[in-house]
Design a protein around this motif. Sequence first.
Motif, PDB file in Angstrom:
ATOM      1  N   UNK A  15       0.837  -1.189   0.000  1.00 41.50           N
ATOM      2  CA  UNK A  15       0.000   0.000   0.000  1.00 41.50           C
ATOM      3  C   UNK A  15       0.878   1.247   0.000  1.00 41.50           C
ATOM      4  N   UNK A  16       0.261   2.387  -0.215  1.00 37.69           N
ATOM      5  CA  UNK A  16       1.017   3.616  -0.458  1.00 37.69           C
ATOM      6  C   UNK A  16       1.908   4.012   0.713  1.00 37.69           C
ATOM      7  N   UNK A  17       1.432   3.833   1.940  1.00 37.45           N
ATOM      8  CA  UNK A  17       2.141   4.400   3.087  1.00 37.45           C
ATOM      9  C   UNK A  17       2.780   3.375   4.017  1.00 37.45           C
ATOM     10  N   UNK A  18       2.475   2.112   3.879  1.00 37.15           N
ATOM     11  CA  UNK A  18       2.944   1.151   4.874  1.00 37.15           C
ATOM     12  C   UNK A  18       4.468   1.110   4.934  1.00 37.15           C
ATOM     13  N   UNK A  19       4.958   0.932   6.161  1.00 33.34           N
ATOM     14  CA  UNK A  19       6.396   0.758   6.387  1.00 33.34           C
ATOM     15  C   UNK A  19       6.547  -0.074   7.645  1.00 33.34           C
ATOM     16  N   UNK A  20       7.666  -0.753   7.779  1.00 33.75           N
ATOM     17  CA  UNK A  20       7.887  -1.549   8.968  1.00 33.75           C
ATOM     18  C   UNK A  20       8.179  -0.682  10.178  1.00 33.75           C
ATOM     19  N   UNK A  21       8.180  -1.315  11.352  1.00 30.52           N
ATOM     20  CA  UNK A  21       8.422  -0.612  12.607  1.00 30.52           C
ATOM     21  C   UNK A  21       9.758  -1.058  13.183  1.00 30.52           C
ATOM     22  N   UNK A  22      10.682  -0.133  13.432  1.00 32.41           N
ATOM     23  CA  UNK A  22      11.951  -0.531  14.059  1.00 32.41           C
ATOM     24  C   UNK A  22      11.689  -1.154  15.422  1.00 32.41           C
ATOM     25  N   UNK A  23      12.339  -2.265  15.697  1.00 34.83           N
ATOM     26  CA  UNK A  23      11.979  -3.092  16.839  1.00 34.83           C
ATOM     27  C   UNK A  23      12.125  -2.373  18.177  1.00 34.83           C
ATOM     28  N   UNK A  24      13.222  -1.680  18.394  1.00 32.17           N
ATOM     29  CA  UNK A  24      13.437  -1.086  19.713  1.00 32.17           C
ATOM     30  C   UNK A  24      12.395  -0.012  20.042  1.00 32.17           C
ATOM     31  N   UNK A  25      12.144   0.979  19.170  1.00 30.14           N
ATOM     32  CA  UNK A  25      11.083   1.946  19.493  1.00 30.14           C
ATOM     33  C   UNK A  25       9.705   1.301  19.631  1.00 30.14           C
ATOM     34  N   UNK A  26       9.466   0.241  18.874  1.00 24.37           N
ATOM     35  CA  UNK A  26       8.188  -0.471  18.944  1.00 24.37           C
ATOM     36  C   UNK A  26       8.002  -1.104  20.324  1.00 24.37           C
ATOM     37  N   UNK A  27       8.989  -1.856  20.801  1.00 24.12           N
ATOM     38  CA  UNK A  27       8.864  -2.497  22.109  1.00 24.12           C
ATOM     39  C   UNK A  27       8.886  -1.467  23.236  1.00 24.12           C
ATOM     40  N   UNK A  28       9.607  -0.367  23.040  1.00 23.28           N
ATOM     41  CA  UNK A  28       9.603   0.692  24.052  1.00 23.28           C
ATOM     42  C   UNK A  28       8.207   1.294  24.197  1.00 23.28           C
ATOM     43  N   UNK A  29       7.487   1.452  23.078  1.00 22.60           N
ATOM     44  CA  UNK A  29       6.123   1.988  23.140  1.00 22.60           C
ATOM     45  C   UNK A  29       5.202   1.035  23.903  1.00 22.60           C
ATOM     46  N   UNK A  30       5.392  -0.267  23.731  1.00 22.94           N
ATOM     47  CA  UNK A  30       4.601  -1.238  24.485  1.00 22.94           C
ATOM     48  C   UNK A  30       4.884  -1.121  25.978  1.00 22.94           C
TER      49      UNK A  30
END
Length: 287
Positions: free
Chosen positions: A196-211
């Motif tokens: 899709x036009x905007x999708x991108x992966x999530x860097x693991x460290x900022x992702x787990x930090x948000x959790x």
Amino acid sequence: MTAPPAQPPVADARVPDPRVARALRGEAIYGDDFSPEEIGAWFEDEREGYANLLYEDVQEYTYVYHAMNRVHGFSRLPSDRRFNHALGFGAAYGLELLPIVDRAAQLTIVEPSEKFVKTEIGGKPARWVKPDPSGRLPFPDGTFDLVTCFGVLHHIPNVSSVIAEIARATATGGFFLVREPITSMGDWRRVRPALTKRERGLPLRPFTQALEKNGFVVRSASHIAFRPWLRACQMLKVPVYERTWSTRVDAMLSALTAWNVAYHTESALKKISPSAVYIVAERVRTA
């Protein structure tokens, strides 16, 4: 005559953008600091993005991740746990919830596309709710004791805000099952085939930090989607995540090469690595 509202500028891949540079280094989730106008524009681009790529009549549609969800997700939950209210966030037809419909008293789906709306899942009534572009959820605190979110957050700009809302709506002791790509999926400012036009992966460290910031404790985190294995299975026409054996081979190869993960790279060697993560988190406290 009233002038039309100004549209947010479209990002140009040729123009340096410090937000993009920081995201590509894996230091931040691109979109987390967007303005309401930027969030709205992104939401409109992605509202029907997945449906337009994949839409089929529900009678013809096959959900192809049941083995993955069983191995990495549902088997990690307490075997005797029953759920008062389960939420499928961005769950399309809601078929990811089929394995637990007999253990859940109520089912709710948050989904932007009306193409996926049904009235039941596996014979159990289900409520479909459209999301707000801001990420705010129309549910009281602690509504759900199980939330699934599979391959959804990387389509959303303000990921950390949405995680905060999911956390708010999850009861203490509730579980959050989430799967996301952890590589950039290329430069999202360019047109990419089959994405899709905007999708991108999530860097693991900022992702787990948000959790963790929002009161979740990661109970298990499995690297998955070993790219050479996925290509081999595609060539051999093996439905990798519909089969337990191929799902376990993928998990083994992903674990062995997790040290090689890089968020954004043009190196072929760095692509010999897993490209996603599957997390089972428990809400243990309020943020």
